[in-house]
Design a protein around this motif. Structure first.
Motif: not given
Length: 478
Positions: A119-123, A128-131, A389-393, A459-461
């Motif tokens: 999940x960290x890698x995806x984030x 936003x377009x590919x996630x 959806x709204x998590x910092x890296x 939709x999630x921000x």
């Protein structure tokens, strides 16, 4: 951040790890009778061959996510996969049950180190377009792996590949692990971690104790008949986790880097999604009882039982595609509809169990099985996306650990709850026991449906640009 050219190949490797984890979580179940005959194990030891993996996995998830934040996703993924592969070899060669149980616990620890990195890698690597597409593949790996595990376990055990018998269910991980390690070395970007402070050892000890107090009774309580101490241990988790929360707030105020940032669960998208996810994963734990009903009640072989629910994978694929297209537009309305489909499908299976009794067969279960997969795939996909959806890296690893721990807690709770209901009603016959258990599962899904009202409306921000952890002023809590 510049896009990594091999990110989709790296994602395929990461998803392979999730699949292996989910398969290994379930693959051992159908081989337990064979293991018991060959190693002469008792019932409690059999329970721990299965439960040891889940316990090691659950206790490591949040820590594994945070270690990825500190040392980098690639390093922790490689470490976790190496530990998992070596432990699989040890399990496959185990001379006695003690070594086998220890190897299963270490397998779980390896998975707990590598799975949060996905999940960290995806984030971190997908915009936003590919996630949404990446999240679709990730979410699908959980139910597909869960469904494939019993089938693969039955095939390998009955086929007696190279005369290895049950040992092949562990040794099959070796080539997969080596491929994943090679793929990660070649395709995953070696980016540094965000966290620069020392590891929060105090928080690690408190969190591990708190999670152990929850998970140990859940995985062992039913086998022991729920003695008083198992209830007391679960109740003890409340003050221990409360002390953990207090210690995390104090550490954050002092400018340290807590294991779980105190503000994390105050985010509505994450907190509300975890509550619904816990209910859904608890409810689908009834699959454990359905497998018992087919094998013990109707005389199905392990392979026949697994094939009966194989069509659910078609529903899972369709559910993930729908979630990718519709969840970003419809928000909680889509999630509520997906939970409703899952609820109706399980209710239909309950009615068929009562109506047909001993005449129940794979053909009449075809449509509700597909609906089961559709609802499960769509729900998990939407909830995973909402959670992140709204998590910092710099908080992605900790968040991933929380999400995966919720999945494991729900699964363990479901098996404990439905196993207790099933065996308590079993004197009245398999039909009565299974139908009663399914009714309880439907009730849990009704609760999940009600709780979707707490999810974000639309939709999630998209998360805005954030400074990494090393650039925050000292003393500022995340």
């Amino acid at each position: 951040m510049r896009k990594h050219q091999l990110r989709w190949w790296a994602l395929a490797v990461a998803i392979l790890a999730v699949l292996v984890d989910m398969v290994d979580n379930q693959i051992v179940v159908v081989a337990l009778p064979t293991i018991q005959r060959q190693l002469g194990t008792g019932e409690a030891e059999l329970q721990w061959i299965s439960a040891g993996y889940a316990l090691g996995f659950a206790l490591t998830l949040i820590t594994g996510g945070r270690l990825g934040d500190r040392y980098g996703i690639k390093r922790l993924f490689l470490l976790g996969m190496t530990v998992f592969t070596v432990a699989s070899l040890t399990a496959g060669l185990a001379p006695n049950v003690a070594v086998l149980i220890a190897a299963r616990v270490v397998q779980g620890i390896g998975s707990g180190l590598m799975v949060p990195q996905v999940l960290s890698f995806i984030h971190a690597e997908f915009d936003e377009a590919e996630r949404p597409k990446a999240m679709t593949y990730y979410a699908a790996a959980f139910p597909v792996g869960g469904m494939a595990g019993p089938l693969l376990g039955g095939v390998l055990t009955q086929a007696d590949v190279f005369g290895l018998g049950w040992r092949s269910i562990f040794l099959v991980n070796l080539p997969v692990g080596l491929v994943a390690l090679a793929g990660a070395l070649l395709a995953m970007p070696a980016r540094p971690g965000f966290v620069r402070h020392r590891m929060d050892l105090g928080g690690l000890v408190l969190l591990t104790l708190g999670l152990f107090a929850i998970f140990y009774p859940l995985v062992q309580g039913r086998e022991l008949g729920w003695p008083v101490w198992t209830i007391g241990l679960m109740l003890a988790a409340i003050p221990v986790l409360g002390l953990f929360a207090y210690q995390q707030r104090v550490l954050a105020r002092r400018g340290g880097e807590p294991l779980m940032p105190p503000g994390l669960l105050r985010r509505r998208s994450l907190a509300s999604a975890q509550v619904v996810m816990l209910c859904v994963n608890t409810a689908v734990g009834v699959f454990f009882v359905l497998t018992l009903h087919l094998q013990l009640g109707l005389g199905y072989t392990p392979i026949e039982a697994a094939l009966t629910f194989l069509p659910a994978t078609l529903g899972i694929v369709a559910g993930n595609v729908l979630a990718m297209r519709l969840a970003p537009r419809l928000g909680r309305l889509f999630t509520a509809a997906a939970v409703a489909v899952l609820l109706v499908s399980l209710a239909a299976i309950a009615l068929l169990v009562v109506w047909l009794s001993g005449a129940l067969n794979a053909w009449v279960l075809l449509v509700p099985a597909v609906g089961f997969g559709l609802g499960m795939g769509a729900t998990l996909n939407a909830l995973f996306a909402t959670s992140m959806s709204d998590v910092r890296p710099d908080q992605a690893g900790a968040t991933s650990g929380v999400v995966n721990t919720t999945v494991q807690l729900g699964t363990a709770t479901g098996i404990a709850l439905f196993g207790t209901v099933f065996f308590a009603r079993l004197p009245g016959g398999f039909t009565s026991a299974t139908a009663g258990t399914l009714v309880v599962s439907v009730g849990v899904l009704v609760l999940a449906l009600v709780l979707t009202a707490a999810l974000p409306r639309g939709a999630p921000p998209a998360p805005g640009p954030q400074a990494p952890a090393t650039e925050r002023p000292k003393g500022v809590s995340p």
